[in-house]
Design a protein around this motif. Structure first.
Motif, mmCIF file in Angstrom:
data_model
loop_
_atom_site.group_PDB
_atom_site.id
_atom_site.type_symbol
_atom_site.label_atom_id
_atom_site.label_comp_id
_atom_site.label_asym_id
_atom_site.label_seq_id
_atom_site.Cartn_x
_atom_site.Cartn_y
_atom_site.Cartn_z
ATOM 1 N N LEU A 90 1.049 -1.145 0.110
ATOM 2 C CA LEU A 90 -0.088 -0.016 -0.135
ATOM 3 C C LEU A 90 0.893 1.340 0.043
ATOM 4 C CD1 LEU A 90 -2.647 -1.075 2.633
ATOM 5 C CD2 LEU A 90 -3.077 -0.644 0.350
ATOM 6 N N SER A 91 2.275 1.310 0.863
ATOM 7 C CA SER A 91 2.837 2.367 0.706
ATOM 8 C C SER A 91 3.544 2.838 -0.633
ATOM 9 C CB SER A 91 4.142 2.198 1.816
ATOM 10 O OG SER A 91 4.938 1.243 1.218
ATOM 11 N N PRO A 144 3.738 9.345 -2.780
ATOM 12 C CA PRO A 144 5.135 9.647 -3.052
ATOM 13 C C PRO A 144 5.926 9.406 -2.006
ATOM 14 C CG PRO A 144 3.715 11.265 -3.723
ATOM 15 C CD PRO A 144 2.941 10.235 -2.917
ATOM 16 N N ALA A 145 7.272 8.811 -2.080
ATOM 17 C CA ALA A 145 7.792 8.393 -0.808
ATOM 18 C C ALA A 145 8.022 9.418 0.284
ATOM 19 C CB ALA A 145 9.518 7.748 -1.175
ATOM 20 N N ALA A 146 8.191 10.803 -0.332
ATOM 21 C CA ALA A 146 8.672 11.698 0.768
ATOM 22 C C ALA A 146 7.473 12.132 1.681
ATOM 23 C CB ALA A 146 8.906 13.024 -0.023
ATOM 24 N N GLU A 147 6.246 11.717 1.266
ATOM 25 C CA GLU A 147 4.988 12.068 1.858
ATOM 26 C C GLU A 147 4.385 10.946 2.618
ATOM 27 O OE1 GLU A 147 3.456 14.954 2.564
ATOM 28 O OE2 GLU A 147 5.194 15.865 1.050
ATOM 29 N N THR A 148 4.951 9.741 2.466
ATOM 30 C CA THR A 148 4.350 8.375 3.005
ATOM 31 C C THR A 148 4.613 8.036 4.377
ATOM 32 O OG1 THR A 148 4.384 7.422 0.581
ATOM 33 C CG2 THR A 148 4.045 5.974 2.513
ATOM 34 N N GLY A 151 -0.392 7.875 0.919
ATOM 35 C CA GLY A 151 0.528 8.274 2.159
ATOM 36 C C GLY A 151 -0.038 7.677 3.478
ATOM 37 N N GLU A 152 -1.188 7.251 3.699
ATOM 38 C CA GLU A 152 -1.778 7.203 4.993
ATOM 39 C C GLU A 152 -1.471 5.606 5.273
ATOM 40 O OE1 GLU A 152 -6.133 6.267 6.144
ATOM 41 O OE2 GLU A 152 -6.011 8.279 5.337
ATOM 42 N N MET A 153 -1.481 5.495 6.777
ATOM 43 C CA MET A 153 -1.404 3.930 7.362
ATOM 44 C C MET A 153 -2.661 3.900 8.039
ATOM 45 S SD MET A 153 1.098 2.182 5.642
ATOM 46 C CE MET A 153 1.917 2.704 4.358
ATOM 47 N N PRO A 199 0.244 11.528 6.218
ATOM 48 C CA PRO A 199 1.401 12.115 5.747
ATOM 49 C C PRO A 199 1.610 13.493 6.328
ATOM 50 C CG PRO A 199 0.214 11.788 4.046
ATOM 51 C CD PRO A 199 -0.643 11.122 5.178
ATOM 52 N N GLY A 200 2.832 14.014 6.657
ATOM 53 C CA GLY A 200 2.986 15.343 6.801
ATOM 54 C C GLY A 200 2.087 15.959 8.059
#
Length: 457
Positions: free
Chosen positions: A19-20, A24-28, A139-141, A165-166
């Motif tokens: 899912l990740s 985008p990696a920077a926001e995940t 980016g959400e878990m 994220p963020g």
């Protein structure tokens, strides 16, 4: 000790890893198999905060961090250890490892309408199932923790935890289901144990303080009720001028309940300026357990009456550690067999830079020193201290007496990892009479105002 949930956690992490890749990696936000204090854990993290989740002992969040600042108390005597298979200690008592967990409310020992714990063998001590959920945004878990059925209370808990994220926001949705054959009536009790020791562990931390708004129409004469311990415990004060209940940790045992309608409470570690915030929606038309939406328990010396007896708390930090509990409660809900009730609340974290109060709280952040604007000729000197919950830009907007925008300035970048301290001079139109501070997120969206003031000559 081998863990029964490890294969399930591994499978869950494979799903989360897939899912990740959708963001985008920077926001995940990330999820990893981890270890904490000797336990196998599930770690949810973004560049701002970290959760260490321990499904195997009561579905706990065992640690919550802002940057490198840890908030939660973890019992050093039990670190890495497990209760007996029945969820209790070897002596049949409470296996209190610390962290954050769910209990039914109200607590009491008078009848079967009260929860007589801790200990609680099932909801507090036994394993929870753990599963992944699809992210609601890139980016959400999200994970769901589900308890076993508890025959004593007649309920099953499940809790969805979402990390974004963020942001330092952690969203919770708790569902309580009646698994009994008869009606049940409980509130949901989010029970969070915070570390009450100084950084060097030499003593209790007198700079650990909490703030919660007083109900202007409180049913309690002081704005709060003393539930355990001395009625005149100096740890608890009503700051009527500011409209806040103020709790200062002094290692004196006690507990209060507050019928606060504001929907937030904040705990500040004045040693390092880290702030832990709980936000919820107060439902004015519903009864609450203990007639309170917020409660604070302080470990310490003194005497309480509980379990239908007087208990003298020992002056011994092994048996009576430095620990401070910040608790929020849902309204009562009456459930027929098979019915469920869900309750939502959020955590946030930020930094205010030291030993300051929290005077106000919004979805943007907290106020430690209110905004002031003093006009000096063509300049206005601005001061204030805040903590934000997500990175962004602060914008100042000046308005005239009719509410028309006269000018605006982007002031500075803000991050939850640093206090937002404002001390600056801005050129101001003669017609300006007031100022508002807005927050602009990394996505360009504007929120607020989170602070405002009249210009003073």
């Amino acid at each position: 000790m081998m863990t029964t949930l490890a294969p399930k956690i591994f499978a869950m992490l494979l799903a989360i890893a897939w899912l990740s890749t959708l963001a985008p990696a920077a926001e995940t936000s990330r999820a990893d198999a981890s270890t904490y204090q000797g336990w196998q854990t599930l770690r949810l993290a973004n560049p701002l905060i970290e959760l260490q989740i321990l499904p195997e002992i009561g579905g706990r969040i065992i640690q919550f961090k802002l940057g490198d600042r840890e908030f939660l108390w973890v019992n050093p005597q039990l670190a890495g250890k497990f209760p007996q298979p029945n969820g209790l200690s070897a002596e049949g008592g409470w296996f209190n490892i610390g962290g954050d967990k769910l209990w039914p409310a109200p607590q009491g020992w008078d009848n079967d309408q009260q929860w007589p714990g801790p200990p609680d063998a099932v909801l507090d001590g036994q394993p929870y199932e753990c599963e992944t959920l699809a992210p609601g945004q890139p980016g959400e878990m999200a994970v769901r923790l589900t308890s076993r059925d508890d025959p004593r209370s007649g309920i099953r808990f499940s809790r969805v935890i979402r990390l974004f994220p963020g942001s330092t926001r952690v969203a919770f949705e708790v569902t309580m289901k009646n698994i009994d054959t008869k009606p049940r009536r409980w509130g949901i009790w989010s029970h969070t144990q915070l570390d009450g020791a100084k950084a060097d562990r030499s003593s209790f931390n007198p700079l650990l303080q909490a703030w919660c708004p007083i109900n202007p129409a409180s049913r309690f004469p002081r704005g709060y009720q003393v539930m355990f311990g001395d009625q005149d415990n100096p740890s608890f004060q009503a700051d009527k001028e500011r409209g806040l209940v103020h709790v200062r940790y002094q290692y004196k045992v006690g507990k209060i309940g507050i019928d606060s309608p504001a929907g937030w409470s904040a705990t500040v570690n004045g040693e390092n300026g880290a702030v832990f915030v709980q936000r919820f929606v107060f439902e004015t038309d519903k009864p609450y357990p203990d007639k309170s939406s917020v409660e604070f328990w302080l470990n310490g010396t003194g005497k309480i009456h509980a379990y239908n007896k007087d208990i003298v708390m020992p002056d011994n930090t092994v048996e009576n550690p430095y620990m401070f509990e910040s608790e929020i409660l849902s309204p009562f809900t009456a459930l027929q067999p098979g019915q469920s009730y869900s309750w939502r609340y959020d955590w946030y974290a930020t930094q205010i830079g030291g030993d300051y109060p929290v005077l106000d709280c919004s979805e943007i952040g907290v106020t430690a020193e209110p905004l002031r604007a003093k006009r000096e000729g063509r300049q206005t000197h601005l001061t204030g201290r805040f903590g934000v919950f997500a990175p962004g830009t602060v914008r100042a907007e000046f308005f005239d007496a009719k509410g028309k925008l006269r000018t605006s300035h982007d002031l500075l970048k803000a991050s939850p990892l640093e206090p937002l301290v404002i001390s600056t001079d801005l050129e101001t139109p003669k017609s300006a009479t007031s100022i508002k501070l807005l927050w602009i997120g990394a996505d360009g969206k504007t929120k607020g105002p989170f602070a405002q003031a009249d210009l003073i000559d």
